[in-house]
Design a protein around this motif. Structure first.
Motif, short mmCIF file in Angstrom:
data_model
loop_
_atom_site.label_atom_id
_atom_site.label_comp_id
_atom_site.label_asym_id
_atom_site.label_seq_id
_atom_site.Cartn_x
_atom_site.Cartn_y
_atom_site.Cartn_z
N ARG A 74 0.81 -1.22 0.00
CA ARG A 74 0.00 0.00 0.00
C ARG A 74 0.86 1.29 0.00
O ARG A 74 0.51 2.24 -0.68
N VAL A 75 1.97 1.25 0.73
CA VAL A 75 2.80 2.47 0.77
C VAL A 75 3.37 2.79 -0.62
O VAL A 75 3.20 3.91 -1.11
N PRO A 76 4.02 1.81 -1.29
CA PRO A 76 4.50 2.13 -2.65
C PRO A 76 3.37 2.54 -3.59
O PRO A 76 3.55 3.43 -4.42
N ILE A 77 2.19 1.88 -3.44
CA ILE A 77 1.06 2.21 -4.33
C ILE A 77 0.62 3.65 -4.10
O ILE A 77 0.45 4.43 -5.04
N VAL A 78 0.46 4.02 -2.83
CA VAL A 78 0.02 5.40 -2.51
C VAL A 78 1.02 6.42 -3.04
O VAL A 78 0.65 7.41 -3.68
N PHE A 79 2.32 6.16 -2.84
CA PHE A 79 3.34 7.10 -3.32
C PHE A 79 3.36 7.18 -4.84
O PHE A 79 3.52 8.24 -5.42
N THR A 80 3.17 6.01 -5.50
CA THR A 80 3.15 6.01 -6.97
C THR A 80 1.99 6.86 -7.46
O THR A 80 2.16 7.68 -8.38
N ILE A 81 0.81 6.67 -6.85
CA ILE A 81 -0.35 7.46 -7.27
C ILE A 81 -0.10 8.95 -7.05
O ILE A 81 -0.36 9.78 -7.92
N LEU A 82 0.47 9.27 -5.87
CA LEU A 82 0.75 10.68 -5.57
C LEU A 82 1.72 11.30 -6.59
O LEU A 82 1.50 12.40 -7.09
N PHE A 83 2.80 10.56 -6.90
CA PHE A 83 3.77 11.10 -7.85
C PHE A 83 3.19 11.20 -9.26
O PHE A 83 3.52 12.12 -10.00
N LEU A 84 2.30 10.26 -9.61
CA LEU A 84 1.63 10.35 -10.92
C LEU A 84 0.78 11.61 -10.97
O LEU A 84 0.79 12.36 -11.97
N LEU A 85 0.03 11.85 -9.87
CA LEU A 85 -0.80 13.05 -9.79
C LEU A 85 0.05 14.32 -9.92
O LEU A 85 -0.31 15.26 -10.63
N ILE A 86 1.19 14.30 -9.23
CA ILE A 86 2.08 15.46 -9.28
C ILE A 86 2.62 15.67 -10.69
O ILE A 86 2.70 16.79 -11.18
N PHE A 87 2.95 14.56 -11.36
CA PHE A 87 3.43 14.66 -12.74
C PHE A 87 2.36 15.30 -13.63
O PHE A 87 2.64 16.19 -14.44
N ILE A 88 1.09 14.88 -13.41
CA ILE A 88 -0.01 15.46 -14.19
C ILE A 88 -0.16 16.95 -13.85
O ILE A 88 -0.34 17.79 -14.74
N PHE A 89 -0.05 17.28 -12.55
CA PHE A 89 -0.11 18.68 -12.10
C PHE A 89 0.95 19.52 -12.83
O PHE A 89 0.66 20.56 -13.39
N ILE A 90 2.20 19.01 -12.79
CA ILE A 90 3.31 19.79 -13.36
C ILE A 90 3.12 19.98 -14.86
O ILE A 90 3.23 21.09 -15.37
N THR A 91 2.78 18.90 -15.56
CA THR A 91 2.63 19.03 -17.02
C THR A 91 1.45 19.94 -17.38
O THR A 91 1.54 20.74 -18.30
N SER A 92 0.35 19.84 -16.60
CA SER A 92 -0.80 20.68 -16.95
C SER A 92 -0.56 22.14 -16.56
O SER A 92 -1.10 23.04 -17.19
#
Lengths: 276, 175
Positions: free
Chosen positions: A8-26
């Protein structure tokens, strides 16, 4: 379920970093879709910053005023009480005089510009390490929009890069993303003044055979369509012709003291460039 | 929850301190990074992540960078703090300084890397690296007294506002 518990910890962090990547690109697009979120955060925190800034400056000035009078108090104990009364008035008077001087400077500038302007106070600086910008207490409601130039009594401060209902973000000349079409006053040689960070700028694209001297004044050329022509940007402090290439490297110190900026003017005239 | 609110309030106060009192051209202390690191080396991972995301978002809104950059960098501090917690004895002062310094160097390097990718002119030059190292060094030296202060604050607040056993702040409670 077992897998979820284990990872769960790696999954949560992966989701968070994916979200951040989307934030940065948008957020690289303008206007970026997350602007309302930014508006909410700034609108919630900026009023606190505004009052903290006012409080902080008052305390600082009162403290400085106290130091100024310590010697006099020691010299004459009998007049201590009287001096303290005067000290209070002195601080108020000095505050009023300094404010008057600054406002007179801005008023002179306003007359020179002959363009609609609005006065604003700097309430906070950029907290990040690499960018140089500030928040001012005027926003869309007061006619402050994207791209408008921001000036102080001594020269150009920068331009508006974000505008919120009652606040706006100003990018300083020294920000790495800042670029201004500039010219050297003495020989009218044109170049691009780019922010370097650390309270300095570079004047780029000036050929090595051009005559540039330390202390040469750098002005806005007006060709960028944003800054008023002839407004002071800075002074040449260092010239390096030894580097490879056809251009010399010119270091420019801005006229404006960005660390102690209090009041600024925003030129609210909408130029054709801004309309675009 | 009360502990999280306390740390969040402290984070917002440090944010105000960082942008109001530390002048524009002087070396910046990464006070928020210290708070996030401290939160991350304690057992409450959720509160560390929440703190990192919220404070990162506030910094992102005020910074002239892409939205999400500082949120990501604060989350990175959480991950690195958890990694160092496993491999170093963070009870001792030297490993504490070392862990914070390494975290800030890695974070700063990544920040420079991302900004260099985003900016055509690039910020990755000698001066930037020097400033980054200077910032990491100064902040790391401040880590032990800051952590002690935070520990004392947690302990004191724990007596009045939350159960000190359910929200233990002892560094040796760490997994």
């Amino acid at each position: 379920m077992h897998l979820w518990r284990r990872f769960r910890v790696p999954i949560v962090f992966t989701i968070l970093f994916l979200l951040i990547f989307i934030f940065i690109t948008s957020s690289l697009r303008y206007p970026h879709p997350l602007r309302p979120l930014q508006t909410i955060v700034i609108s919630l925190t900026a009023p606190i910053l505004k009052y903290l800034t006012i409080l902080g400056r008052s305390v600082e000035r009162a403290w400085q005023g106290y130091f100024y009078l310590v010697g006099v108090q020691q010299e004459n104990q009998e007049l201590k009480q009287r001096l303290q009364e005067i000290a209070g008035k002195e601080i108020q008077y000095q505050e009023a005089r300094l404010a008057q001087e600054r406002l007179e400077q801005l008023l002179d500038l306003k007359t020179q510009l002959a363009q609609p302007v609005t006065g604003a106070r700097v309430i906070a600086y950029d907290p990040s390490f690499w960018f140089k910008c500030a928040i001012i207490d005027r926003g869309e409601a007061e006619g402050v929009k994207w791209g408008m130039p921001v000036l102080s009594g001594t020269g150009i401060v920068g331009r508006i890069i974000e505008s919120y209902p009652h606040y706006a973000k100003v990018m300083f000349l020294i920000d790495r993303n800042s670029a201004v079409d500039a010219m050297i006053q003495r020989n009218r040689m044109r170049g691009i003044l780019e922010g370097k960070g650390g309270n300095l700028c570079y004047l780029r694209y000036i050929p090595k055979n051009a005559d540039v001297q330390p202390d040469d004044l750098i002005l806005a050329s007006g060709l960028g369509g944003i800054y008023p022509r002839g407004m002071a940007l800075g002074k040449v402090t260092k010239i390096d012709k030894k580097k490879a290439g056809i251009f010399q490297e010119i270091e420019v110190t801005p006229m404006v003291d960005f660390a102690n900026l209090e009041e600024v003017l925003v030129v609210t005239a909408v130029t054709p460039r801004l309309q675009k | 929850m009360a502990r999280l609110i306390l740390h969040l309030s402290l984070g917002v106060t440090l944010f105000f301190l960082q942008i109001l009192l530390l002048p524009l051209h002087q070396t910046r202390l990464e006070l928020l990074n210290l708070l996030v690191f401290y939160e991350a080396i304690h057992p409450f991972l959720f509160s560390a992540v929440f703190l990192a995301v919220l404070l990162g978002l506030v910094v992102d809104c005020y910074a002239n960078g892409p939205l999400g950059l500082y949120t990501g960098l604060y989350l990175l501090v959480v991950i690195l703090a958890r990694v160092f917690k496993r491999h170093l004895n963070l009870q001792a002062i030297i490993p504490q300084i070392l862990a914070v310094a390494l975290t800030l160097v890695i974070q700063g390097g990544l920040e420079l890397g991302i900004l260099s990718l985003l900016e055509p002119s690039g910020v990755f030059h000698f001066q930037a690296v020097r400033l980054n190292l200077e910032k990491a060094g100064v902040t790391a030296l401040l880590a032990p007294p800051s952590f002690l202060l935070l520990y004392w604050l947690d302990k004191t607040a724990g007596r009045y506002f939350f159960d000190p056993h359910s929200a233990s702040t002892e560094l040796d409670d760490l997994d």
